[in-house]
Design a protein around this motif. Sequence first.
Motif, PDB file in Angstrom:
ATOM      1  N   UNK A  15       0.824  -1.214   0.000  1.00 46.34           N
ATOM      2  CA  UNK A  15       0.000   0.000   0.000  1.00 46.34           C
ATOM      3  C   UNK A  15       0.854   1.258   0.000  1.00 46.34           C
ATOM      4  N   UNK A  31      -5.834  -7.403  -3.022  1.00 47.95           N
ATOM      5  CA  UNK A  31      -6.783  -6.653  -2.199  1.00 47.95           C
ATOM      6  C   UNK A  31      -6.342  -5.197  -2.011  1.00 47.95           C
ATOM      7  N   UNK A  32      -5.049  -4.951  -2.069  1.00 52.02           N
ATOM      8  CA  UNK A  32      -4.540  -3.593  -1.893  1.00 52.02           C
ATOM      9  C   UNK A  32      -4.973  -2.654  -3.029  1.00 52.02           C
ATOM     10  N   UNK A  33      -5.373  -3.221  -4.179  1.00 47.79           N
ATOM     11  CA  UNK A  33      -5.933  -2.377  -5.245  1.00 47.79           C
ATOM     12  C   UNK A  33      -7.106  -1.564  -4.718  1.00 47.79           C
ATOM     13  N   UNK A  34      -7.867  -2.134  -3.790  1.00 50.34           N
ATOM     14  CA  UNK A  34      -9.030  -1.450  -3.223  1.00 50.34           C
ATOM     15  C   UNK A  34      -8.609  -0.310  -2.288  1.00 50.34           C
ATOM     16  N   UNK A  35      -7.512  -0.496  -1.568  1.00 54.61           N
ATOM     17  CA  UNK A  35      -7.164   0.454  -0.509  1.00 54.61           C
ATOM     18  C   UNK A  35      -6.062   1.426  -0.895  1.00 54.61           C
ATOM     19  N   UNK A  36      -5.265   1.082  -1.886  1.00 59.64           N
ATOM     20  CA  UNK A  36      -4.171   1.979  -2.280  1.00 59.64           C
ATOM     21  C   UNK A  36      -4.076   2.161  -3.792  1.00 59.64           C
ATOM     22  N   UNK A  37      -5.001   1.583  -4.533  1.00 58.26           N
ATOM     23  CA  UNK A  37      -5.020   1.768  -5.975  1.00 58.26           C
ATOM     24  C   UNK A  37      -4.364   0.650  -6.754  1.00 58.26           C
ATOM     25  N   UNK A  38      -4.704   0.583  -8.040  1.00 62.89           N
ATOM     26  CA  UNK A  38      -4.169  -0.464  -8.907  1.00 62.89           C
ATOM     27  C   UNK A  38      -2.660  -0.373  -9.118  1.00 62.89           C
TER      28      UNK A  38
END
Lengths: 131, 131, 131, 131, 131, 131
Positions: free
Chosen positions: E68, E99-106
Motif C-alpha cells: 500500500x 486486495x490492496x488495489x481497493x485500498x491503495x489503488x491499482x
Amino acid sequence: MNNERYKRGLAKLEEIDGQAGEHVIASLKDIAPDFATLLIEFPFGDIYSRPGLDLKVRELAVVAALTALGNAAPQLKVHLHGARNVGCSRQEIVEVIMQMAVYAGFPAALNGLFAAKEVFAQEDTMASPTT
Amino acid sequence: MNNERYKRGLAKLEEIDGQAGEHVIASLKDIAPDFATLLIEFPFGDIYSRPGLDLKVRELAVVAALTALGNAAPQLKVHLHGARNVGCSRQEIVEVIMQMAVYAGFPAALNGLFAAKEVFAQEDTMASPTT
Amino acid sequence: MNNERYKRGLAKLEEIDGQAGEHVIASLKDIAPDFATLLIEFPFGDIYSRPGLDLKVRELAVVAALTALGNAAPQLKVHLHGARNVGCSRQEIVEVIMQMAVYAGFPAALNGLFAAKEVFAQEDTMASPTT
Amino acid sequence: MNNERYKRGLAKLEEIDGQAGEHVIASLKDIAPDFATLLIEFPFGDIYSRPGLDLKVRELAVVAALTALGNAAPQLKVHLHGARNVGCSRQEIVEVIMQMAVYAGFPAALNGLFAAKEVFAQEDTMASPTT
Amino acid sequence: MNNERYKRGLAKLEEIDGQAGEHVIASLKDIAPDFATLLIEFPFGDIYSRPGLDLKVRELAVVAALTALGNAAPQLKVHLHGARNVGCSRQEIVEVIMQMAVYAGFPAALNGLFAAKEVFAQEDTMASPTT
Amino acid sequence: MNNERYKRGLAKLEEIDGQAGEHVIASLKDIAPDFATLLIEFPFGDIYSRPGLDLKVRELAVVAALTALGNAAPQLKVHLHGARNVGCSRQEIVEVIMQMAVYAGFPAALNGLFAAKEVFAQEDTMASPTT
C-alpha cells in the motif's frame, strides 16, 4: 519586491478561489506573513498564470492530486470551490474523484466525494435566497 | 462471467494505453491472471468508459495524481503514453506536471518531468524512420 | 446490469461492515450513486468474495494498510468494526496496529491504536444493556 | 525487563514533550499498555538519547518530517511543543515548515503553519497570568 | 547492553528473513552499525517476538502495508521471502496484494504483484537442482 | 523577468548543491526550461535565501523529510551531498536518518541510510588522489 508577480498572483487567486483564498491569506498574517506573499507569488503568480493549460483542467488536476494524496482536506475543499468558480461542472468534478479510486484506492475517492458533497451543499446554501 | 464489461474495458485499454496496456496484461498472466481481468473490467470497463468527462482530461488527471503520489513510476510512464495517445499535447502534460510542484513538492514534479522526457524521447524514436 | 456481482457484493458488505457499510452506501446516494454501486461490485463482489484468503486475514490486512497509510481515518474505523464482525480478537487487531510502528512509524501506529480504542468503546456501548 | 532504557526514555520524553508526552502514555493504558512501554524505550530511550545530534535539530527534523507526511496532525502538535521545550525559536520552527512547501507542497506547509499557530497560541495562554 | 532482546531478535530475524535479513544487517555495518542493532532489537526482538498474533498473519500484514505504501520495494521483497519462509502460500500472498488495489489503488497492487513474481521466480531458481 | 531572485537563487543553488544542482538544471533544458528557472527562483532564491535558519539545519530538515516521504531517491541524494557541502557531519546526517525510523518506519530509514552510504562513497572517491 516583485510587484508584478504579486499583483498577477493576487488577481489569479481571487479568480480561482474567491473568498476562500482571501481567508487563507488572512489566516497566515500572524504566523507567517511572508508565506502568504510566497503563496500568492509562486503558485498563483507563476504557475496558474502560465498559458498552455486551461484553468478548468488545472483545477481538475488539483482535485485529482489532493484526492489521491488524501492528507490535505482543507485545501481540497478550497480547490473544489475553485473548480466550480472557474466553470467545472459538478459531474466533471465527481468523475475525476471517482477515477481516483483506481489510482489511490476507494478510501481516498470516498473522502474526496464526501468533501465534494460538503462543498456542493455550501454552494447551494449560498445560492438560495435567505428569505 | 461478465463479457460486456470485459470487452468494453479491453477496447478502452487499447484506445488509451495501446501496446503498453497489452504488456501489463501479459505480464500478469503467470502471477495473477485474475487481476488482469479485474484491471480490464473495473478501471477500463467501468471507470474510463463512463460519460461526463473527456478522455484527455481523465488522462491529465491520472498524470497529476501519479506525479503527486510519486510512488508508481512505471504506471506514470504508461499513462504519459496514454495521455499522448488520446490527444494531449506535450505542453498540456508538462504544465500539469509542473503544477504538481505546488501540491506535492518540487521533487515529485521533477521526477514527473524526467518521466515525461523519457516517454517523449521514446515517442520520437518510434516516429522517426529507421533508415 | 450485473446483478450477480452486485448481490454477492452487498451480501459480503453486510457480512463484513454491517450497518457501517450501509451508512457509507446511503451517504453516497446524492453525490455519486454510481460509486455506491461500484463500491459494492468491485471491492466486495469481486475482491472480498474471492477464495484463497480467510476473511479474518483480509480484514487484518486492511487494518494494517490503512494504519500505515494514515490518511483514511473513517475507513480505518469501518474496517476495525469489520475485523471484529468477522471474528478477529481485539488482541489480534492491536498487535497488527502495533506492528505498523515498524513499517510506517510510531505516529501511524498511535493513530491506529486511538481509532481502535474508539471502536472498541463503541462496541462496549452497543453490547451493554441500556436499562 | 529493561529498566535502564525505560528510565532513560522516560526522562527524555519528559524533557522533550512534558505533559503532552505523559498524556500520550496515559491514553495508551487501556488499549495497548505495552506500546506505551515500547514508545518510551525505543524512540526516547534508544533514539533521542543518542549523542551526535543536538535535541533542537532532532525536534526540527521531526517537525519537517511530520509536516511533509501530513498525516499525523496530533503528533506534529506534540512535537511543535517539544521543539519549543528544547529551545527552538518560533522563527526556526516557522522557517522549517515553510521550507516544506518545496519538498511536500504548499498544502502540507499550510497545514503545518496552522498547527504551529495553534500551538503557539496555547503557549501564550499558558504563559499569561490568569488574573 | 541488552543481550536478551538482541538474541531473541536475531533468532526471529533468521526465522523470518533468513539470508536476506543477514544481508541487510551486514550492509549496515559501515554506515550505521548501531542501526543494525536497533533493527534486530526493536522490530524483531520486541515486536515479532510478541505472542497474540501468528507469524504468518504478521508477514501478510507487512506485505499489505508495504504494498500500500509503495515506497519501499527492497523491504517488500525481503518480506515476500519472509512470508514464504514462515509458511504463507503463494495464493495467500497474491490475494493480499490484489486486495490492496481497493485500498491503495491499482498501481500499488501491480507493483506488489511484480515484486511477488520476482521473488517467486528466485524461489524457483533456488529450489531447482543446479545440475 | 526577475533577475535579482534568479541570481540570488543560482548562487544559493551552487553553494548548496554544487555540480549536482547544475546537472538538474541542465537536464530540464529540453523538457521544461521554465521549470529550471522556477526551481532556481522559488526554492533557492526565495526559501533557502531567507534568514532565521542555519543552512545546515535546512539541509538536515530536507534529509529528514525526503527520507520520511521515501519517494524521491534522486533528490534525497542531491541533498545528502548538499548537507555535506554546507558543513553537516556524516554523523549528524546518519542520526537524522536513523531518527526517521520512529516517524516513518524502518524501511524509510533503511533506504535513507543506503542512499547516504552511496553518497559518502562517492565523496570518498572524489576526495582520493587519482594517481
